[in-house]
Design a protein around this motif. Structure first.
Motif, PDB file in Angstrom:
ATOM      1  N   THR A 119     -45.773 -38.028  13.897  1.00  0.00           N
ATOM      2  CA  THR A 119     -45.182 -39.131  14.557  1.00  0.00           C
ATOM      3  C   THR A 119     -45.492 -38.914  16.471  1.00  0.00           C
ATOM      4  O   THR A 119     -44.984 -39.652  17.216  1.00  0.00           O
ATOM      5  N   ASN A 120     -45.937 -37.332  16.852  1.00  0.00           N
ATOM      6  CA  ASN A 120     -45.744 -37.017  18.484  1.00  0.00           C
ATOM      7  C   ASN A 120     -47.390 -37.949  18.370  1.00  0.00           C
ATOM      8  O   ASN A 120     -47.584 -37.373  19.601  1.00  0.00           O
ATOM      9  N   GLY A 121     -47.718 -37.975  17.633  1.00  0.00           N
ATOM     10  CA  GLY A 121     -49.582 -38.692  18.175  1.00  0.00           C
ATOM     11  C   GLY A 121     -49.925 -37.868  17.944  1.00  0.00           C
ATOM     12  O   GLY A 121     -51.745 -37.912  18.597  1.00  0.00           O
ATOM     13  N   LYS A 122     -49.725 -36.276  17.627  1.00  0.00           N
ATOM     14  CA  LYS A 122     -50.733 -35.460  18.104  1.00  0.00           C
ATOM     15  C   LYS A 122     -51.795 -35.303  17.158  1.00  0.00           C
ATOM     16  O   LYS A 122     -50.726 -36.031  14.919  1.00  0.00           O
ATOM     17  N   ASN A 123     -52.643 -34.863  16.636  1.00  0.00           N
ATOM     18  CA  ASN A 123     -53.514 -34.892  14.403  1.00  0.00           C
ATOM     19  C   ASN A 123     -53.170 -34.467  13.150  1.00  0.00           C
ATOM     20  O   ASN A 123     -52.853 -33.452  13.892  1.00  0.00           O
ATOM     21  N   ASN A 124     -52.662 -35.054  12.699  1.00  0.00           N
ATOM     22  CA  ASN A 124     -52.541 -34.060  11.399  1.00  0.00           C
ATOM     23  C   ASN A 124     -53.568 -33.269  10.775  1.00  0.00           C
ATOM     24  O   ASN A 124     -53.691 -32.457  10.024  1.00  0.00           O
ATOM     25  N   ILE A 158     -60.544 -30.845   8.903  1.00  0.00           N
ATOM     26  CA  ILE A 158     -59.958 -30.081   9.660  1.00  0.00           C
ATOM     27  C   ILE A 158     -58.236 -30.016   9.745  1.00  0.00           C
ATOM     28  O   ILE A 158     -57.819 -31.243  10.355  1.00  0.00           O
ATOM     29  N   TYR A 159     -57.076 -29.636   9.682  1.00  0.00           N
ATOM     30  CA  TYR A 159     -55.835 -29.655   9.418  1.00  0.00           C
ATOM     31  C   TYR A 159     -55.274 -29.092  10.486  1.00  0.00           C
ATOM     32  O   TYR A 159     -55.228 -27.845  10.982  1.00  0.00           O
ATOM     33  N   TYR A 160     -53.707 -30.001  11.479  1.00  0.00           N
ATOM     34  CA  TYR A 160     -53.877 -29.106  12.757  1.00  0.00           C
ATOM     35  C   TYR A 160     -52.075 -29.358  12.448  1.00  0.00           C
ATOM     36  O   TYR A 160     -51.224 -29.809  11.607  1.00  0.00           O
ATOM     37  N   PHE A 161     -51.240 -27.793  13.484  1.00  0.00           N
ATOM     38  CA  PHE A 161     -50.494 -28.332  13.219  1.00  0.00           C
ATOM     39  C   PHE A 161     -49.591 -29.222  14.472  1.00  0.00           C
ATOM     40  O   PHE A 161     -50.335 -29.970  14.859  1.00  0.00           O
ATOM     41  N   GLN A 203     -52.496 -27.094  17.681  1.00  0.00           N
ATOM     42  CA  GLN A 203     -53.029 -26.067  17.199  1.00  0.00           C
ATOM     43  C   GLN A 203     -54.023 -26.403  15.980  1.00  0.00           C
ATOM     44  O   GLN A 203     -53.419 -27.189  15.005  1.00  0.00           O
ATOM     45  N   LYS A 204     -54.832 -25.593  15.631  1.00  0.00           N
ATOM     46  CA  LYS A 204     -55.695 -26.622  14.492  1.00  0.00           C
ATOM     47  C   LYS A 204     -54.875 -25.288  13.543  1.00  0.00           C
ATOM     48  O   LYS A 204     -54.236 -24.232  13.459  1.00  0.00           O
ATOM     49  N   LYS A 205     -55.085 -25.227  12.256  1.00  0.00           N
ATOM     50  CA  LYS A 205     -54.311 -24.984  10.925  1.00  0.00           C
ATOM     51  C   LYS A 205     -55.271 -24.503  10.092  1.00  0.00           C
ATOM     52  O   LYS A 205     -55.335 -23.100   9.793  1.00  0.00           O
ATOM     53  N   SER A 206     -56.458 -24.805   9.630  1.00  0.00           N
ATOM     54  CA  SER A 206     -57.361 -24.747   8.538  1.00  0.00           C
ATOM     55  C   SER A 206     -58.668 -25.999   8.639  1.00  0.00           C
ATOM     56  O   SER A 206     -58.064 -27.132   9.442  1.00  0.00           O
TER      57      SER A 206
END
Length: 218
Positions: free
Chosen positions: A50-55, A70-73, A77-80
């Motif tokens: 919802t903040n506009g950053k990639n999930n 690619i998954y993000y926080f 930041q990248k998560k995996s």
């Protein structure tokens, strides 16, 4: 100069449009389609918080996860990051914490975890739990139940599993992918089990197919 800027903006816009908004996809029995299309979707997708950053962002081929994902926080930041082949994790998956520090790597083949390496200091020294594929196979063979029934080679629905903390399928401790669906047919979750316990990345969806949350189990 102004014309050049306009051309660049058009090119950037064109490139961005190649990634389809994940919310426009519908999962039907494990195959993903774009809303209003009866052909399985092939192409890049992106889902945003919802903040506009990639999930997350990734690719589908004929309605199935493929290539790099690619998954993000929520902080960006990248998560995996890793690859899928025919809808299954395949190859090296790398994980980070919310500060961007690498946690470690996991190596998969056909959605089965073969080895794991955990970062234990800033010099990237690693503690490997399963050093080779051969060793992993020997460990799994030694732990295999006496029951000789075959498990399903396909993706199993969550409600097919039995047991408490350790899940079984047909009386055998289950290792492999699992999915489940809402009453409207839209996918509600997807993840993996290893030796009967949740393992790796799990993703949970609402009834519209939007990602509600995700969690990495170890």
């Amino acid at each position: 100069m102004k014309k050049l800027f306009i051309i660049l903006m058009v090119l950037v816009s064109a490139c961005s449009s190649n990634k389809l908004d994940f919310s426009k996809l519908i999962d039907k029995n494990g195959i993903v389609y774009e809303n209003g299309d009866d052909k399985p979707y092939s192409g890049e997708v992106v889902c945003k918080f919802t903040n506009g950053k990639n999930n997350f962002e990734g690719n589908y081929e004929n309605g199935i996860k493929a290539k790099n994902w690619i998954y993000y926080f929520e902080n960006g930041q990248k998560k995996s990051e890793g690859t899928y082949k025919d809808g299954a994790k395949d190859g090296t998956w790398t994980y980070w914490d919310e500060k961007g520090t690498k946690i470690g790597d996991e190596i998969y083949k056909d959605n089965k975890l073969l080895s794991k390496a955990i970062e234990i200091n800033s010099d990237s020294l690693k503690q490997t739990t399963d050093s080779t594929v051969a060793e992993v196979k020997e460990i799994e063979k030694a732990k295999a139940p006496v029951n000789t029934k075959k498990q399903s080679s396909g993706i199993v629905k969550f409600d097919q599993l039995r047991g408490g903390p350790v899940k079984t399928l047909n009386g055998i401790i289950y290792t492999g992918p699992v999915v489940d669906y809402h009453s409207n047919g839209v996918k509600s979750l997807e993840g993996n089990f290893r030796n009967g316990k949740r393992n790796g990345l799990w993703v949970f969806y609402d009834k519209k197919g939007n990602v509600k949350s995700s969690k990495v189990y170890k």
